[in-house]
Design an enzyme around this catalytic site. Structure first.
Site, PDB file in Angstrom:
ATOM      1  N   ASP A  11       0.882  -1.170   0.000  1.00  0.00           N
ATOM      2  CA  ASP A  11       0.000   0.000   0.000  1.00  0.00           C
ATOM      3  C   ASP A  11       0.912   1.210   0.000  1.00  0.00           C
ATOM      4  OD1 ASP A  11      -1.554   2.170   0.681  1.00  0.00           O
ATOM      5  OD2 ASP A  11      -2.665   1.145   2.278  1.00  0.00           O
ATOM      6  N   TYR A 229       2.183   1.300  14.929  1.00  0.00           N
ATOM      7  CA  TYR A 229       1.215   1.100  13.861  1.00  0.00           C
ATOM      8  C   TYR A 229       1.664   1.751  12.556  1.00  0.00           C
ATOM      9  CZ  TYR A 229      -2.852   1.293  10.975  1.00  0.00           C
ATOM     10  OH  TYR A 229      -3.710   1.160   9.919  1.00  0.00           O
ATOM     11  N   LYS A 232      -2.000  -2.076   7.778  1.00  0.00           N
ATOM     12  CA  LYS A 232      -2.263  -3.519   7.816  1.00  0.00           C
ATOM     13  C   LYS A 232      -1.227  -4.286   7.025  1.00  0.00           C
ATOM     14  CE  LYS A 232      -6.137  -2.435   9.431  1.00  0.00           C
ATOM     15  NZ  LYS A 232      -5.742  -1.106   8.916  1.00  0.00           N
TER      16      LYS A 232
END
Ligand code: F6R
Ligand code: MG
Ligand code: MG
Length: 375
Positions: A11, A229, A232
């Site tokens: 991504d 974080y 994903k």
């Protein structure tokens, strides 16, 4: 001569939040892989997307973990970021390119990859799965159903070459080590591990009778790489089919009841994995629900003939309806587990700050009993 299939995804920015890739990103990636094919690095390629992830499906003769192929993929993602994502201010441009110092291997660098090298059979059907808004362990349940559950795959019982079972190579992503477990003899041990998909991830599957590689999946967990974080892991998986391996229909059957997976909004919720055709490969409701596409190819001397968009069929309408029903049900839980992930699995959390702020206000019940509540 052996052929290698490498499916590498990242991504590197998307159109309107984390919804889907921009068409211009796909065309830049295609152009670069076309050049690599013309220059002889690749035998063939296909560029697609799973929601906001660009997926490069490549065939070549350089084996798995090839420096040349990993560098090619890294450069494609980098170029897409610089020439499309940044100028168009796409959301989270360059998100999965975690390191500025690329060393020639994608391990630990952010992009996910699944690769397998094998001798192409006279007819070589394979299915490439790509999912958005979930993690690599999302394949555990479907892979178990495909290669170890005779209620999904009757071939395990009635096809001589499958009857001896399969070997699952499982990775402990917390300790970066693998273990081989045999089915059906060690099915219960296997299930004891892969029933915890956030930690134990099926890395690959082999046919027991001859060691043939049958499936490979991406095992990156970006949260573990980055220690914070960064998005994903949105996994990919390659499964070979037919002629002594599970039939395409047995492979797809594993998705007919959508498995519950971790990911979805803010990487912090459980939700159903909805099987969708490519035209629905985008995330909307609550940044989801998590989705999976399945592209079928025939290899012809390494060339990718296809793809067939395998979930583009009314036979999966009930699976999609079931997923939507589960979405409605789970959403009613709001911020409560088990819809929300447990504290240790959440990719976003304010829990430590909230606890710090409230720390001084925790008292024993005996102390509290004597005081009126604070107003
Ligand atoms: C990311 C994702 C999204 C984001 C969410 C918040 O893959 O699935 O659900 O986590 O949209 O994103 P930020 O914090 O970037 O606003
Ligand atoms: Mg995204
Ligand atoms: Mg994604």
């Amino acid at each position: 001569m052996a052929i290698t299939v490498s499916v590498i995804k990242a991504d590197v920015g998307s159109l309107v939040g984390h919804h889907r890739v921009h068409p211009e990103q796909i065309s830049v990636a295609r152009q670069l892989l076309e050049e690599a094919k013309a220059g002889g690095t690749l035998v063939d390629y296909h560029v697609t997307n799973a929601g906001d992830d660009i997926v490069l499906i490549m065939t070549h003769r350089k084996g798995t973990d090839s420096r040349e192929i990993h560098t090619l993929a890294w450069n494609v993602f980098h170029e897409v970021t610089e020439s499309v994502s940044r100028p168009l201010h796409l959301y989270a441009a360059g998100q999965d390119l975690l390191s500025t110092a690329f060393s020639g291997n994608l391990k630990g660098m952010g992009p996910g990859y699944a690769e397998m090298e094998f001798e192409e059979r006279p007819s070589e059907p394979l299915v490439v799965f790509a999912a958005d808004k979930t993690e690599p362990g999302a394949w555990n349940l479907p892979l178990y159903r495909i290669f170890a559950d005779p209620f999904n795959t009757p071939g395990l019982v009635i096809d001589e070459r499958m009857h001896h079972g399969f070997v699952f190579r499982v990775m402990d992503v917390y300790n970066d080590r693998v273990i081989d477990l045999h089915t059906p003899s060690e099915s219960y041990d296997l299930l004891a591990l892969i029933g915890t998909p956030g930690r134990y991830v099926v890395h690959s599957v082999f046919r027991k009778v001859d060691g043939m590689v049958c499936a490979a999946s991406s095992t990156t967990r970006m949260a573990l790489i980055a220690g914070r974080y960064v998005g994903k892991d949105d996994p990919v998986c390659i499964v070979r089919a037919q002629h002594g391996l599970p039939a395409v229909g047995e492979i797809l059957e594993a998705f007919a009841t959508p498995p519950l997976v971790a990911g979805w909004l803010r990487g912090s919720h459980h939700g159903p994995l909805m099987p969708v055709p490519l035209r629905y490969s985008q995330c909307t409701r609550f940044d989801g629900p998590p989705r999976v596409v399945a592209l079928g190819f025939q290899l012809a001397d390494g060339k990718l003939v296809g793809p067939a968009d395998l979930f583009d069929d009314p036979a999966f309408d009930n699976a999609r309806a079931k997923a939507n029903e589960v979405v409605d049900y789970l959403r009613r839980q709001g911020p409560f587990t088990p819809h929300r992930l447990g504290a240790e699995e959440m990719e976003y959390t304010t829990l430590p700050q909230v606890l710090r702020k409230l720390e001084g206000r925790f008292k024993t019940l005996a102390e509290r009993r004597l005081e009126a509540p604070r107003t």
